[in-house]
Motif scaffolding. Structure first.
Motif, PDB file in Angstrom:
ATOM      1  N   ILE A 171       0.860  -1.176   0.000  1.00 55.85           N
ATOM      2  CA  ILE A 171       0.000   0.000   0.000  1.00 55.85           C
ATOM      3  C   ILE A 171       0.898   1.228   0.000  1.00 55.85           C
ATOM      4  O   ILE A 171       1.848   1.310   0.785  1.00 55.85           O
ATOM      5  N   GLY A 172       0.612   2.186  -0.866  1.00 58.46           N
ATOM      6  CA  GLY A 172       1.427   3.400  -0.922  1.00 58.46           C
ATOM      7  C   GLY A 172       0.592   4.645  -1.025  1.00 58.46           C
ATOM      8  O   GLY A 172      -0.551   4.613  -1.499  1.00 58.46           O
ATOM      9  N   CYS A 173       1.141   5.747  -0.567  1.00 58.40           N
ATOM     10  CA  CYS A 173       0.465   7.037  -0.735  1.00 58.40           C
ATOM     11  C   CYS A 173       1.467   8.062  -1.228  1.00 58.40           C
ATOM     12  O   CYS A 173       2.672   7.946  -1.012  1.00 58.40           O
ATOM     13  N   ALA A 174       0.944   9.055  -1.936  1.00 59.05           N
ATOM     14  CA  ALA A 174       1.762  10.125  -2.491  1.00 59.05           C
ATOM     15  C   ALA A 174       0.891  11.369  -2.611  1.00 59.05           C
ATOM     16  O   ALA A 174      -0.307  11.325  -2.311  1.00 59.05           O
ATOM     17  N   GLY A 175       1.479  12.475  -3.081  1.00 67.87           N
ATOM     18  CA  GLY A 175       0.791  13.754  -3.009  1.00 67.87           C
ATOM     19  C   GLY A 175       0.302  14.343  -4.302  1.00 67.87           C
ATOM     20  O   GLY A 175       0.006  15.541  -4.365  1.00 67.87           O
ATOM     21  N   SER A 176       0.201  13.537  -5.370  1.00 64.79           N
ATOM     22  CA  SER A 176      -0.385  14.047  -6.613  1.00 64.79           C
ATOM     23  C   SER A 176      -0.994  12.890  -7.378  1.00 64.79           C
ATOM     24  O   SER A 176      -0.569  11.736  -7.230  1.00 64.79           O
ATOM     25  N   ASP A 177      -1.968  13.186  -8.216  1.00 62.70           N
ATOM     26  CA  ASP A 177      -2.605  12.138  -9.015  1.00 62.70           C
ATOM     27  C   ASP A 177      -1.626  11.540 -10.024  1.00 62.70           C
ATOM     28  O   ASP A 177      -1.713  10.353 -10.366  1.00 62.70           O
ATOM     29  N   GLU A 178      -0.694  12.351 -10.511  1.00 64.97           N
ATOM     30  CA  GLU A 178       0.313  11.850 -11.444  1.00 64.97           C
ATOM     31  C   GLU A 178       1.197  10.806 -10.761  1.00 64.97           C
ATOM     32  O   GLU A 178       1.525   9.763 -11.345  1.00 64.97           O
ATOM     33  N   LYS A 179       1.564  11.071  -9.526  1.00 65.24           N
ATOM     34  CA  LYS A 179       2.372  10.104  -8.782  1.00 65.24           C
ATOM     35  C   LYS A 179       1.571   8.836  -8.486  1.00 65.24           C
ATOM     36  O   LYS A 179       2.115   7.727  -8.540  1.00 65.24           O
ATOM     37  N   ILE A 180       0.304   8.999  -8.194  1.00 66.85           N
ATOM     38  CA  ILE A 180      -0.543   7.832  -7.940  1.00 66.85           C
ATOM     39  C   ILE A 180      -0.611   6.947  -9.179  1.00 66.85           C
ATOM     40  O   ILE A 180      -0.525   5.709  -9.096  1.00 66.85           O
ATOM     41  N   ALA A 181      -0.747   7.552 -10.347  1.00 68.53           N
ATOM     42  CA  ALA A 181      -0.766   6.783 -11.592  1.00 68.53           C
ATOM     43  C   ALA A 181       0.541   6.036 -11.781  1.00 68.53           C
ATOM     44  O   ALA A 181       0.560   4.875 -12.235  1.00 68.53           O
ATOM     45  N   LEU A 183       2.574   4.961  -9.378  1.00 70.86           N
ATOM     46  CA  LEU A 183       2.631   3.854  -8.420  1.00 70.86           C
ATOM     47  C   LEU A 183       1.802   2.666  -8.893  1.00 70.86           C
ATOM     48  O   LEU A 183       2.204   1.509  -8.723  1.00 70.86           O
ATOM     49  N   LYS A 184       0.670   2.942  -9.501  1.00 75.81           N
ATOM     50  CA  LYS A 184      -0.136   1.847 -10.064  1.00 75.81           C
ATOM     51  C   LYS A 184       0.631   1.152 -11.182  1.00 75.81           C
ATOM     52  O   LYS A 184       0.612  -0.077 -11.297  1.00 75.81           O
ATOM     53  N   GLU A 185       1.300   1.938 -11.998  1.00 76.29           N
ATOM     54  CA  GLU A 185       2.032   1.390 -13.136  1.00 76.29           C
ATOM     55  C   GLU A 185       3.149   0.453 -12.683  1.00 76.29           C
ATOM     56  O   GLU A 185       3.426  -0.555 -13.337  1.00 76.29           O
ATOM     57  N   ILE A 186       3.807   0.753 -11.566  1.00 79.58           N
ATOM     58  CA  ILE A 186       4.937  -0.071 -11.133  1.00 79.58           C
ATOM     59  C   ILE A 186       4.512  -1.173 -10.175  1.00 79.58           C
ATOM     60  O   ILE A 186       5.363  -1.857  -9.598  1.00 79.58           O
ATOM     61  N   GLY A 187       3.188  -1.358  -9.975  1.00 83.14           N
ATOM     62  CA  GLY A 187       2.738  -2.578  -9.329  1.00 83.14           C
ATOM     63  C   GLY A 187       2.236  -2.483  -7.906  1.00 83.14           C
ATOM     64  O   GLY A 187       1.958  -3.514  -7.285  1.00 83.14           O
ATOM     65  N   PHE A 188       2.092  -1.280  -7.335  1.00 89.22           N
ATOM     66  CA  PHE A 188       1.516  -1.167  -5.999  1.00 89.22           C
ATOM     67  C   PHE A 188       0.085  -1.716  -6.019  1.00 89.22           C
ATOM     68  O   PHE A 188      -0.665  -1.516  -6.973  1.00 89.22           O
ATOM     69  N   PHE A 192      -3.253   5.832  -2.736  1.00 91.05           N
ATOM     70  CA  PHE A 192      -4.166   6.963  -2.599  1.00 91.05           C
ATOM     71  C   PHE A 192      -3.374   8.256  -2.462  1.00 91.05           C
ATOM     72  O   PHE A 192      -2.208   8.254  -2.050  1.00 91.05           O
ATOM     73  N   ASN A 193      -4.033   9.346  -2.838  1.00 92.88           N
ATOM     74  CA  ASN A 193      -3.464  10.692  -2.742  1.00 92.88           C
ATOM     75  C   ASN A 193      -3.846  11.261  -1.381  1.00 92.88           C
ATOM     76  O   ASN A 193      -5.006  11.573  -1.136  1.00 92.88           O
ATOM     77  N   TYR A 194      -2.860  11.380  -0.501  1.00 92.28           N
ATOM     78  CA  TYR A 194      -3.156  11.822   0.866  1.00 92.28           C
ATOM     79  C   TYR A 194      -3.644  13.269   0.922  1.00 92.28           C
ATOM     80  O   TYR A 194      -4.264  13.684   1.906  1.00 92.28           O
ATOM     81  N   LYS A 195      -3.398  14.034  -0.140  1.00 96.41           N
ATOM     82  CA  LYS A 195      -3.831  15.430  -0.152  1.00 96.41           C
ATOM     83  C   LYS A 195      -5.302  15.585  -0.513  1.00 96.41           C
ATOM     84  O   LYS A 195      -5.896  16.632  -0.223  1.00 96.41           O
ATOM     85  N   THR A 196      -5.887  14.576  -1.136  1.00 97.87           N
ATOM     86  CA  THR A 196      -7.270  14.712  -1.604  1.00 97.87           C
ATOM     87  C   THR A 196      -8.260  13.817  -0.865  1.00 97.87           C
ATOM     88  O   THR A 196      -9.468  14.000  -1.021  1.00 97.87           O
ATOM     89  N   VAL A 197      -7.782  12.839  -0.087  1.00 93.91           N
ATOM     90  CA  VAL A 197      -8.725  12.004   0.666  1.00 93.91           C
ATOM     91  C   VAL A 197      -9.344  12.833   1.787  1.00 93.91           C
ATOM     92  O   VAL A 197      -8.705  13.719   2.350  1.00 93.91           O
ATOM     93  N   SER A 198     -10.604  12.552   2.098  1.00 95.68           N
ATOM     94  CA  SER A 198     -11.285  13.310   3.156  1.00 95.68           C
ATOM     95  C   SER A 198     -10.809  12.910   4.536  1.00 95.68           C
ATOM     96  O   SER A 198     -10.870  13.705   5.479  1.00 95.68           O
ATOM     97  N   SER A 199     -10.318  11.665   4.677  1.00 95.37           N
ATOM     98  CA  SER A 199      -9.854  11.171   5.965  1.00 95.37           C
ATOM     99  C   SER A 199      -8.692  10.220   5.740  1.00 95.37           C
ATOM    100  O   SER A 199      -8.848   9.187   5.084  1.00 95.37           O
ATOM    101  N   LEU A 200      -7.530  10.550   6.283  1.00 96.33           N
ATOM    102  CA  LEU A 200      -6.379   9.664   6.174  1.00 96.33           C
ATOM    103  C   LEU A 200      -6.650   8.338   6.882  1.00 96.33           C
ATOM    104  O   LEU A 200      -6.319   7.268   6.369  1.00 96.33           O
ATOM    105  N   GLU A 201      -7.287   8.406   8.027  1.00 99.68           N
ATOM    106  CA  GLU A 201      -7.609   7.190   8.773  1.00 99.68           C
ATOM    107  C   GLU A 201      -8.493   6.257   7.953  1.00 99.68           C
ATOM    108  O   GLU A 201      -8.232   5.051   7.852  1.00 99.68           O
ATOM    109  N   ASP A 202      -9.532   6.800   7.335  1.00100.73           N
ATOM    110  CA  ASP A 202     -10.439   5.975   6.532  1.00100.73           C
ATOM    111  C   ASP A 202      -9.736   5.419   5.294  1.00100.73           C
ATOM    112  O   ASP A 202      -9.983   4.276   4.883  1.00100.73           O
ATOM    113  N   ALA A 203      -8.860   6.234   4.676  1.00104.57           N
ATOM    114  CA  ALA A 203      -8.139   5.773   3.480  1.00104.57           C
ATOM    115  C   ALA A 203      -7.236   4.594   3.816  1.00104.57           C
ATOM    116  O   ALA A 203      -7.151   3.624   3.046  1.00104.57           O
ATOM    117  N   LEU A 204      -6.582   4.634   4.963  1.00105.02           N
ATOM    118  CA  LEU A 204      -5.716   3.540   5.378  1.00105.02           C
ATOM    119  C   LEU A 204      -6.533   2.285   5.693  1.00105.02           C
ATOM    120  O   LEU A 204      -6.140   1.167   5.340  1.00105.02           O
TER     121      LEU A 204
END
Length: 308
Positions: A171-181, A183-188, A192-204
């Motif tokens: 599981i990984g998190c980063a601070g932009s949608d480009e970075k999230i894309a 991370l998906k590409e390299i197999g995570f 999730f984007n920690y800057k845009t989720v409404s709750s870090l606790e819920d995202a985890l």
């Protein structure tokens, strides 16, 4: 006589580093003595550790610390041939003179199709940091769930890929949608984007409802306060960095982790990569083998991709 350029620390950082904190200087280098080599920088590193280390290891006016991939352009040392490439700790300089004692040649079988810049990333200190944090500190096992923050960075992206190679869910998190894309590409498995989720606790919790066996900690601060309660019993935490704190002018405070550490019987360990320096040669060979196996596109970190 060579005229070198060097970036110096004009004044210690106060908050986020600013252009005015640096100063470009010129230096006239002397002729080589026996046993010395003249190096020309090819790639310079810019790493998060420079921020806290600059305060404790530098004084104003010093050349910025850092590692570089350099080419030997003149040599009076039989151990280093002209035209060879190596890693040095000469800082932010265009040229430097070394007696050879703190130089590390690139692997002798370095493939032509692998960028030498990776000697400052996956095939250098960041890659070794990822490897040792996972294998020596977290002691990961196949089937476990690994959480890594700052996951698109030089260390975090390699953490995720090694953990996948070892059979873990990542599981990984980063601070932009480009970075999230990326991370998906390299197999995570989950990102999730920690800057845009409404709750870090819920995202985890959503990413891994059963919790986490291992946390590779690069960020610290609020993230740690939220993530540690979601560790599984006997979970392990490798503390590599705390980048969320480096630029603070007022220290952050609690919550405090001791109750979770006790009742979940967690193990948290800070580490510096140099502890396992005696293993570096074999470890770099292993990292190179993985790069060859999965392809250089994958084992480069996000910011490396952005450079021209």
């Amino acid at each position: 006589m060579i005229k070198a350029k060097a970036w110096a620390l004009r004044k210690h950082f106060d908050g986020f580093p600013k252009d005015g904190d640096f100063e470009l200087k010129e230096e006239q280098l002397p002729a080589l003595k026996d046993g010395e080599v003249l190096l020309e920088a090819v790639f310079l590193s810019v790493d998060p550790y420079m921020r806290p280390y600059s305060r404790v290891r530098m004084k104003e006016g010093d050349v910025m610390i850092g590692t570089q991939v350099a080419k030997v352009v003149e040599s009076r040392n039989s151990s280093f041939a002209v035209g060879s490439y190596l890693v040095s700790r000469c800082g932010w300089r265009t040229h430097s003179i070394s007696d050879g004692k703190d130089l590390t040649p690139l692997l002798s079988d370095w493939p032509e199709n692998i960028p030498k810049s990776l000697a400052l990333g996956t095939l250098g200190m960041p890659g070794l940091t990822a490897l040792y944090g996972l294998m020596e500190v977290c002691e990961i096992k196949a089937g476990e769930t690994v959480l890594v923050n700052a996951a698109a960075g030089a260390v975090g992206s390699v953490v995720g890929q090694i953990a996948k190679i070892k059979g873990c869910k990542v599981i990984g998190c980063a601070g932009s949608d480009e970075k999230i894309a990326y991370l998906k590409e390299i197999g995570f498995d989950e990102v999730f984007n920690y800057k845009t989720v409404s709750s870090l606790e819920d995202a985890l919790k959503k990413a891994s409802p059963d919790g986490y066996d291992c946390l590779f900690e690069n960020v610290g601060g609020h993230f740690s306060s939220v993530a540690i309660p979601q560790m599984k019993t006997f979970g392990r935490i490798a503390v590599c960095g705390s980048i969320s704190l480096y630029n603070d002018t007022t220290p952050q405070t609690g919550p405090y982790v001791q109750p979770h550490m006790i009742f979940k019987q967690l193990r948290m360990e800070g580490f510096l990569v140099h502890r396992w320096e005696h293993k570096n040669v074999e470890s770099l060979k292993q990292l190179m083998a993985w790069v060859k196996e999965v392809g250089k596109r994958h084992l480069q970190h996000f910011e490396m991709q952005k450079r021209p």
